[in-house]
Design an enzyme around this catalytic site. Structure first.
Site, PDB file in Angstrom:
ATOM      1  N   HIS A  12       0.760  -1.159  -0.414  1.00  0.00           N
ATOM      2  CA  HIS A  12      -0.283  -0.193  -0.175  1.00  0.00           C
ATOM      3  C   HIS A  12       0.540   1.114   0.208  1.00  0.00           C
ATOM      4  O   HIS A  12       0.944   1.903   1.086  1.00  0.00           O
ATOM      5  CB  HIS A  12      -0.494   0.052   1.349  1.00  0.00           C
ATOM      6  CG  HIS A  12      -1.724   1.165   1.724  1.00  0.00           C
ATOM      7  ND1 HIS A  12      -3.179   1.002   0.919  1.00  0.00           N
ATOM      8  CD2 HIS A  12      -1.793   2.433   1.008  1.00  0.00           C
ATOM      9  CE1 HIS A  12      -3.551   2.214   1.407  1.00  0.00           C
ATOM     10  NE2 HIS A  12      -2.652   3.478   0.974  1.00  0.00           N
ATOM     11  N   HIS A  14       1.760   5.426  -1.670  1.00  0.00           N
ATOM     12  CA  HIS A  14       1.337   7.101  -2.607  1.00  0.00           C
ATOM     13  C   HIS A  14       2.850   6.924  -3.032  1.00  0.00           C
ATOM     14  O   HIS A  14       3.011   7.867  -2.168  1.00  0.00           O
ATOM     15  CB  HIS A  14       0.373   7.421  -1.743  1.00  0.00           C
ATOM     16  CG  HIS A  14      -0.458   7.090  -1.193  1.00  0.00           C
ATOM     17  ND1 HIS A  14      -1.990   7.159  -1.420  1.00  0.00           N
ATOM     18  CD2 HIS A  14      -0.733   6.597   0.179  1.00  0.00           C
ATOM     19  CE1 HIS A  14      -2.578   6.398  -0.288  1.00  0.00           C
ATOM     20  NE2 HIS A  14      -2.353   6.226   0.653  1.00  0.00           N
ATOM     21  N   ARG A  16       1.935   9.037  -5.842  1.00  0.00           N
ATOM     22  CA  ARG A  16       1.890  10.598  -6.331  1.00  0.00           C
ATOM     23  C   ARG A  16       2.215  10.756  -7.893  1.00  0.00           C
ATOM     24  O   ARG A  16       2.365   9.432  -8.465  1.00  0.00           O
ATOM     25  CB  ARG A  16       2.498  11.796  -5.349  1.00  0.00           C
ATOM     26  CG  ARG A  16       2.094  12.312  -3.762  1.00  0.00           C
ATOM     27  CD  ARG A  16       0.704  12.285  -3.392  1.00  0.00           C
ATOM     28  NE  ARG A  16       1.095  11.937  -1.854  1.00  0.00           N
ATOM     29  CZ  ARG A  16      -0.561  11.241  -0.818  1.00  0.00           C
ATOM     30  NH1 ARG A  16      -1.617  10.698  -1.715  1.00  0.00           N
ATOM     31  NH2 ARG A  16      -0.202  11.847  -0.037  1.00  0.00           N
ATOM     32  N   LYS A  95      -8.994   0.116  -5.321  1.00  0.00           N
ATOM     33  CA  LYS A  95      -9.095   0.356  -4.477  1.00  0.00           C
ATOM     34  C   LYS A  95     -10.735   1.117  -4.098  1.00  0.00           C
ATOM     35  O   LYS A  95     -10.854   2.160  -4.769  1.00  0.00           O
ATOM     36  CB  LYS A  95      -7.984   1.455  -4.672  1.00  0.00           C
ATOM     37  CG  LYS A  95      -7.983   2.019  -2.816  1.00  0.00           C
ATOM     38  CD  LYS A  95      -7.429   1.258  -2.368  1.00  0.00           C
ATOM     39  CE  LYS A  95      -7.632   1.827  -0.812  1.00  0.00           C
ATOM     40  NZ  LYS A  95      -6.658   3.191  -0.547  1.00  0.00           N
ATOM     41  N   HIS A 134      -9.881   0.897   1.759  1.00  0.00           N
ATOM     42  CA  HIS A 134      -9.621   2.172   2.922  1.00  0.00           C
ATOM     43  C   HIS A 134     -11.143   2.032   3.958  1.00  0.00           C
ATOM     44  O   HIS A 134     -12.592   2.652   3.170  1.00  0.00           O
ATOM     45  CB  HIS A 134      -9.721   4.091   2.140  1.00  0.00           C
ATOM     46  CG  HIS A 134      -9.306   4.770   3.758  1.00  0.00           C
ATOM     47  ND1 HIS A 134      -8.126   5.301   3.549  1.00  0.00           N
ATOM     48  CD2 HIS A 134      -9.694   5.067   4.029  1.00  0.00           C
ATOM     49  CE1 HIS A 134      -8.050   5.876   4.384  1.00  0.00           C
ATOM     50  NE2 HIS A 134      -9.647   6.539   4.831  1.00  0.00           N
ATOM     51  N   HIS A 168      -4.756  -0.706   5.645  1.00  0.00           N
ATOM     52  CA  HIS A 168      -4.150   0.043   6.800  1.00  0.00           C
ATOM     53  C   HIS A 168      -4.813  -0.107   7.857  1.00  0.00           C
ATOM     54  O   HIS A 168      -5.137   0.679   8.844  1.00  0.00           O
ATOM     55  CB  HIS A 168      -4.007   1.698   7.103  1.00  0.00           C
ATOM     56  CG  HIS A 168      -4.626   2.423   5.721  1.00  0.00           C
ATOM     57  ND1 HIS A 168      -5.786   2.356   6.269  1.00  0.00           N
ATOM     58  CD2 HIS A 168      -4.887   3.107   3.708  1.00  0.00           C
ATOM     59  CE1 HIS A 168      -7.004   3.276   5.212  1.00  0.00           C
ATOM     60  NE2 HIS A 168      -5.799   3.364   4.110  1.00  0.00           N
ATOM     61  N   ASP A 240       1.606   2.762   3.832  1.00  0.00           N
ATOM     62  CA  ASP A 240       0.436   3.923   3.595  1.00  0.00           C
ATOM     63  C   ASP A 240       1.363   4.603   3.520  1.00  0.00           C
ATOM     64  O   ASP A 240       0.713   5.948   4.240  1.00  0.00           O
ATOM     65  CB  ASP A 240      -0.986   3.568   4.174  1.00  0.00           C
ATOM     66  CG  ASP A 240      -1.742   5.092   3.686  1.00  0.00           C
ATOM     67  OD1 ASP A 240      -1.689   4.983   2.927  1.00  0.00           O
ATOM     68  OD2 ASP A 240      -1.936   5.353   5.112  1.00  0.00           O
ATOM     69  N   HIS A 244       3.286  14.572   1.350  1.00  0.00           N
ATOM     70  CA  HIS A 244       3.045  15.578   0.605  1.00  0.00           C
ATOM     71  C   HIS A 244       4.187  17.372   1.012  1.00  0.00           C
ATOM     72  O   HIS A 244       5.303  16.569   2.165  1.00  0.00           O
ATOM     73  CB  HIS A 244       2.006  16.410   2.637  1.00  0.00           C
ATOM     74  CG  HIS A 244       0.906  15.607   1.968  1.00  0.00           C
ATOM     75  ND1 HIS A 244      -0.681  15.795   1.262  1.00  0.00           N
ATOM     76  CD2 HIS A 244       0.450  14.777   2.768  1.00  0.00           C
ATOM     77  CE1 HIS A 244      -1.419  14.684   1.412  1.00  0.00           C
ATOM     78  NE2 HIS A 244      -1.014  13.726   2.249  1.00  0.00           N
ATOM     79  N   ALA A 256      -2.829  14.747   5.187  1.00  0.00           N
ATOM     80  CA  ALA A 256      -3.545  13.783   6.617  1.00  0.00           C
ATOM     81  C   ALA A 256      -2.349  12.947   6.113  1.00  0.00           C
ATOM     82  O   ALA A 256      -2.465  12.425   4.278  1.00  0.00           O
ATOM     83  CB  ALA A 256      -4.613  12.891   6.739  1.00  0.00           C
TER      84      ALA A 256
HETATM   85 ZN   LIG Z   1      -3.746   5.057   1.385  1.00  0.00          ZN
END
Ligand SMILES: [Zn+2]
Length: 337
Positions: A12, A14, A16, A95, A134, A168, A240, A244, A256
């Site tokens: 899992h 990210h 981006r 997802k 999620h 997660h 996860d 950012h 988050a």
């Molecule tokens: Zn995630």
């Protein structure tokens, strides 16, 4: 002391897009054999063309092919079997986000009426496409995941051949659900094994530990540790890791996400060693995921050495978890092939 990990996987992740993708992709691809890439971009990944193009951008950002991105599609209840058959080869999972629950999830599902979802979920079940969820409601922030467990159970019962991955997980209720249905699985992050809500908001607010789902109570963390450290065959590592830019975290509207990608393997090794569970680390970090998903990762061996590592304050504009602090393990060597 040295620890060798074979083909570590992050189920899992990210990555981006655009500048951020270029800034952070190698934090995962340098040490991991592969990762399940989340589809919550703007717009979300919902066509074959978009998935193929995103995969190409990921390889461009990494600059080599020593990493397998396992692509996912953003769930929509309108996908039919012909569409899914056509895209099957390009994706590892689909997802599902409840609408508006996390970063870029506005186009997600708002009701969980089994009949409304039946067409797509039956087709996924037939084509053996796992469904990653999620799982949070719009309820009180500490209760959102526990409230969602009844939805996991409803879907697991209605589609018994569909593999459902509770993403997660952060609560003892989700851990308990694993035992109730054969087709429920889970990913667990490294930060939820390490922190509770106290670490986020018990003292001065720690924006770099703020994420969704939010870290919960000590007894929840205990439940997660119990299955992770035992490498329960239905759980696998999914970071996860969700970068950012620093300004979006250190802001009065803090975004988050915890960025753990550059240190996840080191932190897990330290944690498993502390609990005398190093024998189970390989299963948690790769073997369980290989059996659950049926993936065959690239052959990559990561050697970790017990030698203090100072976590950088900043990683190409993103502040990692434990920035500036010392952790116990250093990545010594990565061997490919
Ligand atoms: Zn995630």
């Amino acid at each position: 002391m040295e620890i060798k990990l074979q083909a570590p996987l992050d189920m899992h992740l990210h990555l981006r897009d655009e500048e951020m993708l270029h800034n952070i992709a190698k934090a995962s691809s340098d040490t991991l054999s592969g990762a399940v890439i989340m589809p919550n971009l703007v717009p979300p990944m919902s066509s074959k063309e978009a998935v193929i193009a995103y995969k190409k951008r990921i390889f461009d950002a990494i600059g080599n092919s020593n990493f397998k991105p396992y692509m996912t599609l953003f769930f929509k209840p309108t996908y039919d079997k012909a569409f899914l058959e056509d895209i099957r080869e390009e994706i590892t999972a689909i997802k599902l986000y409840p609408a508006g629950i996390t970063t870029n999830s506005e186009g997600g599902v708002s009701g969980f009426d089994v009949e409304e979802l039946r067409g797509t979920l039956e087709a996924m079940s037939d084509l053996n496409i796992p469904l990653c969820i999620h799982g949070e409601t719009n309820g009180f922030v500490m209760d959102r995941e526990a409230e969602f467990v009844s939805i996991y159970e409803k879907l697991a019962a209605a589609f018994p051949k569909l593999k459902i991955v509770m993403e997660h997980i952060t609560t003892k209720e989700s851990v308990a659900a694993l035992e109730k249905f054969d087709n429920l699985y889970a990913t667990i992050t490294v930060h939820h094994l390490l922190i509770t809500l106290d670490d986020v908001a018990g003292g001065m607010l720690q924006p770099h530990l703020f994420c969704k789902p939010i870290a919960k109570r000590p007894e929840d963390r205990e439940a997660l540790l119990k299955v992770a450290l035992a490498a329960h065959p239905k759980v696998m590592f999914g970071s996860d890791s969700a970068p950012h830019p620093q300004h979006a975290k250190e802001n009065c509207g803090c975004a988050a996400g915890v960025f753990t990608a550059p240190i996840a393997l080191q932190l897990l090794t330290e944690l498993f060693e502390k609990h005398d569970a190093l024998d189970h680390l390989q299963a948690f970090i790769s073997d369980n995921a290989q059996s659950i998903y049926g993936v065959e990762p690239l052959n990559k061996t990561v050697t970790l050495e017990k030698k203090p590592f100072k976590v950088p304050a900043n990683y190409n504009g993103v502040v990692p978890m434990y920035a500036g602090e010392e952790i116990a393990y250093t990545v010594k060597e990565v061997k490919i092939g």
